[in-house]
Design an enzyme around this catalytic site. Structure first.
Site, short mmCIF file in Angstrom:
data_model
loop_
_atom_site.label_atom_id
_atom_site.label_comp_id
_atom_site.label_asym_id
_atom_site.label_seq_id
_atom_site.Cartn_x
_atom_site.Cartn_y
_atom_site.Cartn_z
N CYS A 33 0.70 -1.26 0.04
CA CYS A 33 -0.18 -0.02 0.00
C CYS A 33 0.99 1.19 0.18
O CYS A 33 0.77 2.28 -0.59
CB CYS A 33 -0.91 -0.09 1.15
SG CYS A 33 -2.18 -1.10 1.04
N ASP A 56 10.34 -7.17 -8.40
CA ASP A 56 10.39 -7.86 -6.98
C ASP A 56 11.54 -7.49 -6.27
O ASP A 56 12.71 -7.32 -6.96
CB ASP A 56 10.27 -9.32 -7.06
CG ASP A 56 10.02 -9.99 -5.80
OD1 ASP A 56 9.10 -10.49 -5.43
OD2 ASP A 56 11.11 -9.85 -4.80
N ASN A 113 0.92 -16.84 -4.35
CA ASN A 113 1.14 -17.54 -3.10
C ASN A 113 -0.02 -16.87 -2.21
O ASN A 113 0.05 -15.82 -1.88
CB ASN A 113 2.56 -17.38 -2.39
CG ASN A 113 3.60 -18.07 -3.23
OD1 ASN A 113 3.53 -18.80 -3.73
ND2 ASN A 113 4.64 -17.24 -3.14
N GLY A 119 3.25 -19.96 1.73
CA GLY A 119 4.41 -19.13 1.98
C GLY A 119 4.44 -17.91 1.39
O GLY A 119 5.37 -16.94 1.42
N HIS A 124 -0.81 -8.43 0.98
CA HIS A 124 -1.29 -7.64 0.11
C HIS A 124 -1.33 -8.56 -1.36
O HIS A 124 -0.29 -8.80 -1.90
CB HIS A 124 -0.73 -6.29 -0.20
CG HIS A 124 -1.30 -5.41 -1.12
ND1 HIS A 124 -1.67 -4.28 -0.80
CD2 HIS A 124 -1.79 -5.46 -2.44
CE1 HIS A 124 -2.20 -3.54 -1.88
NE2 HIS A 124 -2.26 -4.20 -2.70
N HIS A 126 -0.82 -10.37 -4.54
CA HIS A 126 0.17 -10.02 -5.53
C HIS A 126 0.25 -11.07 -6.38
O HIS A 126 0.19 -12.36 -6.03
CB HIS A 126 1.37 -9.61 -5.08
CG HIS A 126 2.08 -10.35 -4.04
ND1 HIS A 126 1.72 -10.51 -2.60
CD2 HIS A 126 3.18 -11.28 -3.98
CE1 HIS A 126 2.37 -11.54 -2.02
NE2 HIS A 126 3.11 -12.01 -2.83
P1 DGP Z 1 5.24 -13.93 -1.41
O1 DGP Z 1 6.30 -14.44 -0.32
O2 DGP Z 1 4.45 -14.58 -2.42
O3 DGP Z 1 4.38 -13.12 -0.33
O4 DGP Z 1 5.95 -12.67 -2.06
C1 DGP Z 1 6.37 -11.46 -1.59
C2 DGP Z 1 7.49 -10.85 -2.43
O5 DGP Z 1 7.59 -9.40 -2.33
C3 DGP Z 1 8.75 -11.30 -2.30
O6 DGP Z 1 9.15 -11.98 -3.52
C4 DGP Z 1 9.57 -10.15 -1.87
C5 DGP Z 1 8.81 -8.96 -2.35
N1 DGP Z 1 8.72 -7.88 -1.55
C6 DGP Z 1 8.78 -7.70 -0.11
N2 DGP Z 1 8.80 -6.38 0.15
C7 DGP Z 1 9.03 -5.60 -0.92
C8 DGP Z 1 9.26 -4.34 -1.16
O7 DGP Z 1 9.41 -3.48 -0.26
N3 DGP Z 1 9.54 -3.91 -2.52
C9 DGP Z 1 9.36 -4.72 -3.62
N4 DGP Z 1 9.52 -4.36 -4.75
N5 DGP Z 1 9.21 -6.01 -3.31
C10 DGP Z 1 9.07 -6.48 -2.11
#
Ligand code: DGP
Length: 148
Positions: A33, A56, A113, A119, A124, A126
């Site tokens: 957010c 990511d 996921n 995992g 949020h 995605h």
């Molecule tokens: P999941 O494990 O499926 O909930 O994936 C979450 C993903 O979000 C993980 O691959 C790392 C990414 N991530 C976490 N924090 C941030 C952030 O602050 N910025 C970006 N660009 N990605 C993030």
């Protein structure tokens, strides 16, 4: 005159309510957010009124993007809370960003996921869009720091 003023006030109130209703709902302690609001940084690749796509922070493939709804919902479990336009925009954006990155012809993967057993670490909704190389079965779940 008084009637006109009352009419105008009612009209303004209705317009405000519409704007509030259409503003994406956010969760104050949610990192995604904050990215949507522009208060946390991201490498944005695509945006429309419904969704945002960005790299990511911990890429596990040559191309590793995240596509998120601007409105906060925790996971696919809450998909029904999103308007139809947003649901459609999410899938379209996944394919669009993959195409823009040139990974469609070779093959790419979209992963969401959802929940603890899957995992999910950021609550949020995605979609991971990954590709640009031969993908392993566990492309998203493995930790590259721990595994070869
Ligand atoms: P999941 O494990 O499926 O909930 O994936 C979450 C993903 O979000 C993980 O691959 C790392 C990414 N991530 C976490 N924090 C941030 C952030 O602050 N910025 C970006 N660009 N990605 C993030």
């Amino acid at each position: 005159m008084r009637r006109t003023l009352l009419f105008l006030a009612a009209f303004a109130l209705a317009a405000c309510q519409t704007l509030v209703a259409e503003a994406p709902k956010a969760s104050t302690d949610c990192i995604f957010c904050k990215i949507v609001a522009g208060t946390a940084p991201s490498r944005k690749v695509y945006e429309d009124p419904y969704v945002l796509a960005f790299w990511d922070i911990r890429p596990r493939a040559k191309v590793h993007l995240l596509v998120i709804p601007k409105q906060h919902v925790a996971s696919l479990k809450e998909l029904d809370e999103l308007p139809m336009e947003t649901r459609a925009a999410l899938l379209s954006a996944c394919v669009k960003v993959a195409r823009d990155q040139g990974i469609v012809d070779q093959g790419f993967r979209i992963i969401a996921n959802s929940g603890k057993d899957a995992g999910q670490s950021v609550f949020h909704l995605h979609f991971h869009v990954v590709g640009g190389e031969k993908l392993r079965e566990d492309a998203i779940t493995r930790d590259p720091a721990k595994q070869p």
